[in-house]
Design an enzyme around this catalytic site. Structure first.
Site, short mmCIF file in Angstrom:
data_model
loop_
_atom_site.label_atom_id
_atom_site.label_comp_id
_atom_site.label_asym_id
_atom_site.label_seq_id
_atom_site.Cartn_x
_atom_site.Cartn_y
_atom_site.Cartn_z
N CYS A 2 0.88 -1.16 0.00
CA CYS A 2 0.00 0.00 0.00
C CYS A 2 0.92 1.21 0.00
O CYS A 2 2.12 1.07 0.10
CB CYS A 2 -0.86 -0.01 1.24
N ARG A 27 1.06 2.00 -5.93
CA ARG A 27 1.31 0.95 -4.94
C ARG A 27 0.04 0.22 -4.53
O ARG A 27 0.07 -0.78 -3.81
CB ARG A 27 1.94 1.54 -3.69
N TRP A 74 -3.94 -1.59 -1.28
CA TRP A 74 -3.96 -2.75 -2.17
C TRP A 74 -4.39 -3.90 -1.26
O TRP A 74 -3.64 -4.36 -0.41
CB TRP A 74 -2.57 -3.01 -2.75
N ASN A 100 1.20 -0.40 6.04
CA ASN A 100 1.54 -1.11 4.81
C ASN A 100 2.28 -2.37 5.21
O ASN A 100 3.29 -2.29 5.92
CB ASN A 100 2.44 -0.21 3.93
N GLY A 101 1.79 -3.52 4.77
CA GLY A 101 2.44 -4.79 5.11
C GLY A 101 1.39 -5.82 5.49
O GLY A 101 0.19 -5.62 5.22
N GLU A 487 9.74 -11.71 -21.32
CA GLU A 487 9.49 -10.36 -20.80
C GLU A 487 8.34 -9.69 -21.57
O GLU A 487 7.46 -9.06 -20.98
CB GLU A 487 10.78 -9.53 -20.86
N LYS A 491 4.76 -8.41 -20.04
CA LYS A 491 4.30 -7.03 -20.23
C LYS A 491 2.89 -7.02 -20.79
O LYS A 491 2.02 -6.28 -20.35
CB LYS A 491 5.27 -6.32 -21.17
N GLU A 494 0.21 -8.22 -18.26
CA GLU A 494 0.11 -7.27 -17.17
C GLU A 494 -0.79 -6.07 -17.49
O GLU A 494 -1.62 -5.68 -16.69
CB GLU A 494 1.54 -6.78 -16.90
N HIS A 510 6.94 -29.76 -29.00
CA HIS A 510 6.80 -30.68 -27.87
C HIS A 510 5.50 -30.45 -27.11
O HIS A 510 5.39 -30.84 -25.95
CB HIS A 510 8.02 -30.56 -26.95
N LYS A 607 3.08 -1.65 -7.79
CA LYS A 607 4.46 -1.50 -8.24
C LYS A 607 5.44 -2.24 -7.34
O LYS A 607 6.34 -2.92 -7.81
CB LYS A 607 4.79 -0.01 -8.27
O1 M6R Z 1 10.91 -3.92 -7.68
P1 M6R Z 1 11.25 -5.25 -8.25
O2 M6R Z 1 12.18 -5.13 -9.43
O3 M6R Z 1 11.81 -6.20 -7.23
O4 M6R Z 1 9.90 -5.86 -8.77
C1 M6R Z 1 9.85 -7.16 -9.27
C2 M6R Z 1 8.55 -7.44 -9.96
O5 M6R Z 1 7.48 -7.29 -9.07
C3 M6R Z 1 8.33 -6.50 -11.14
O6 M6R Z 1 9.37 -6.56 -12.05
C4 M6R Z 1 7.00 -6.85 -11.87
O7 M6R Z 1 7.10 -8.10 -12.46
C5 M6R Z 1 6.69 -5.75 -12.86
N1 M6R Z 1 5.38 -5.23 -12.59
C6 M6R Z 1 6.75 -6.19 -14.26
O8 M6R Z 1 6.46 -5.19 -15.16
#
Ligand code: M6R
Length: 612
Positions: A2, A27, A74, A100-101, A487, A491, A494, A510, A607
């Site tokens: 959060c 966040r 969150w 937060n946590g 990757e 993306k 997401e 396979h 994030k």
């Molecule tokens: O802050 P971090 O690099 O440790 O975050 C890792 C992942 O949570 C982060 O890369 C996530 O996969 C992204 N939202 C991808 O775009």
């Protein structure tokens, strides 16, 4: 995951709190709220939904308090709803808390408090905190530092992670904050202090910050901050001055942060290279200063991370093994931490994290440290938790990344890991100077070549327009191209919510080829001259079965075979992911835009993943 903000000073707190929350919305964004102290009582306004909904709450404009705490949520425990939104108050409305946590033992504490006459209105883990503080506060009525002691005792009972801010009606000029395994910074102003989960949210108010360590508590007034460790022993902290520019945290005319961050990559990669690489000089990592003896002691390297950061590790593994002749394992932090990895004092563990706050990555780091491994953190955030745990830290210097979908952090992570690999190879003398020089020259050309790759935007946009209604999209590649496929697929999922898979092209036969049917979209990445023919054949196999194809390449191929071909500048195959990902970041971005989605704040995501 959060976002929390706090203010204590001489100005009206509420606009500062809401402004900070808006910047922290990445966040978490399913509910928001603020508490301020108004003429001796605590006002608590909150609701489900986005931060901007706070403006609709009757009376919010009339708040005049100069001390306050705020939260954007969150959800973990309890659905997004007004009663589960923060701040949470104790039963007597004496304390207000944002958190937060995750409090792992909250059930046990809740039962204890219920047994002592307390009741609960939310389903959250957080609501136990103000009540627990109240419990200790009333038990220690004689203590002269009563509030601080009560919060300290409550924190000692908490298992899990927390960054908390506490207001108390009895002490209207004091705020107390504490943290463990969740981020929290204190910004210092003139006759005012700020609290935030991260630096960018309050960068427009101050560039001077205190960073809290795990277990620290801080007591703030408008013109002082006192720090205490987990035993409540007073400690001293140095103010850190942050060089980030405020404009780096604004959209700067771009429609979304993600688009801005994609376009920033020529600059961010240049910043990552910084003074580490200069023509005709050895790569400079004097800050970590590994000797040949130290490096020769490592018989295994682990790169551990989550999501995109883990993909950056995968992209560099082949180069690290090829140039340094040390076996490399890339692992997902949440798996690594629970499977008793075989590591010891001969292992180098590299932890990659943009935020430096990812709970699993930090836990994995702690585990490897305990097993005697040498730990090296790669982060984008100065002073983040991971950097304070690791034996060594190097920074990507990509500038603040605000969009949930990581773009510039990924290319900077690969760039930094490439520099690190070249440095290791130079110290170890494990490959010829020519091989190293070749990659070095290409690294210096990267900013220009990324700019060139960005020029494909119209072609990418057109293809995105053709396929944005698809249900499934596949990404194929071999070698480092496969890591880019992973990757690109992440993306897309997401931010567009389209189901997508990445496969090593050779694996297609396979099993996955059974999914290929008429009209399905397949994206191929072809940048390795040694593998291009094989990849072309694999793409032919899907075309034969009716797939629509988009190809990203820097090789000579027959373009007529494909629906769209994005040509990118050629480079050394080992660093090609830094360029080939660029059009694919744009591809996801424009699909998300076509679908009318919130690119910067995709559903269910945050994030910084500061919980397991
Ligand atoms: O802050 P971090 O690099 O440790 O975050 C890792 C992942 O949570 C982060 O890369 C996530 O996969 C992204 N939202 C991808 O775009």
């Amino acid at each position: 995951m959060c976002g929390i903000v706090g203010y204590i000073g001489t100005r009206k707190a509420s606009p500062i709190l809401i402004d900070g929350l808006l910047k922290l919305e990445y966040r978490g964004y399913d509910s928001a709220g603020i508490s301020t102290i108004e003429n001796g009582y605590i006002s608590n306004m909150k609701d489900k939904g986005r931060v901007k909904n706070l403006y609709e709450i009757p009376g919010i404009d009339d708040l005049t308090g100069t001390i306050g705490i705020a939260h954007t949520r969150w959800a973990t425990h309890g659905k997004p709803a007004k009663e589960n939104s923060h701040p949470h108050m104790d039963n007597s409305n004496l304390f207000s808390v944002v958190h937060n946590g995750i409090i792992e033992n909250y059930q046990e504490l809740k039962e204890f408090l219920i047994g002592n006459g307390y009741h609960f209105i939310s389903q959250t883990d957080t609501e136990i905190i103000p009540n627990l503080i109240h419990y200790y506060y009333t038990k220690n009525a004689q203590n002269e530092n009563r509030l601080l002691h009560a919060i300290h005792l409550a924190c000692k009972d908490l298992k899990g992670s927390y960054a908390i801010e506490v207001l108390c009606m009895d002490e209207p000029n004091t705020m107390i904050v504490a943290r463990k395994d969740s981020p929290l910074v204190i910004g210092v102003g003139e006759n005012e202090n700020y609290i935030s989960s991260d630096i960018p949210a309050i960068l427009s108010y101050t560039k001077s910050f205190y960073l809290l360590n795990d277990g620290d508590l801080a007591k703030l007034s408008k013109d002082s901050v006192s720090f205490y460790d987990m035993d409540l022993t007073p400690i001293k902290k140095e103010v850190k001055n942050i060089e980030w520019d405020v404009s780096a945290c604004e959209k700067d005319g771009y429609e979304d942060f993600m688009l801005k961050e994609i376009y920033e990559q020529p600059k961010s990669v240049r910043e990552t290279i910084g003074s580490r690489l200069k023509k005709n000089e050895k790569v400079n990592f004097d800050d970590i200063g590994f000797t040949k003896e130290t490096l020769s002691n490592f018989n295994m390297i682990y790169m551990v991370a989550c999501g995109t950061a883990m993909h950056a590790g995968l992209a560099v593994k082949p180069m690290l093994e090829k140039l340094c002749h040390i076996p490399v394992t890339v692992d997902i932090a949440s798996e690594f931490r629970y499977r008793e990895p075989l590591i010891d004092e001969h292992t180098l563990c590299i932890y990659i994290s943009q935020s430096g706050e990812t709970a699993d990555t930090i836990a994995a780091l702690k585990l490897s440290k305990a097993k005697g491994a040498t730990t090296l953190a790669i982060s984008n955030v100065i002073g983040s938790s991971i950097t304070r745990e690791a034996d060594y830290t190097i920074y990507t210097h990509a500038g603040p990344e605000i969009a949930v979908a990581s773009t510039k952090a990924y290319t900077s992570q690969i760039t930094l890991l490439t520099l690190l690999t070249l440095y290791f190879a130079e110290v170890l003398e494990s490959v010829s100077a020519d091989t190293i020089d070749n990659i070095k020259s290409e690294l210096l050309l990267l900013p220009e070549k990324i700019s060139e790759a960005l020029k494909n935007v119209e072609k990418v946009k057109n293809f995105a327009h053709k396929v944005y209604t698809e249900k499934d999209i596949f990404f194929l590649g071999r070698g480092t191209d496969y890591t880019v496929a992973m990757e690109a697929s992440l993306k897309l999922k997401e931010i567009s919510y389209i189901h997508s898979e990445a496969y090593a092209s050779g694996e297609l036969k396979h099993g996955p080829i059974a999914l290929i049917e008429n009209g399905i979209t397949v994206v191929g990445i072809l940048t390795d001259p040694n593998l291009v023919e094989k990849s072309v054949s694999n793409l032919q196999e899907v075309i034969t079965r009716g797939a629509k194809t988009l190809v990203v390449t820097n090789q000579e191929i027959n373009k007529e075979n494909y629906d769209e071909v994005i040509e990118i500048p050629s480079t050394h195959p080992l660093i090609s992911p830094i360029i080939s990902i660029i059009p694919l970041q744009l591809f996801s971005y424009y699909i998300s835009k076509e679908k009318g989605l919130d690119v910067d704040k995709p559903r269910n995501l945050a994030k910084s993943v500061t919980v397991e």
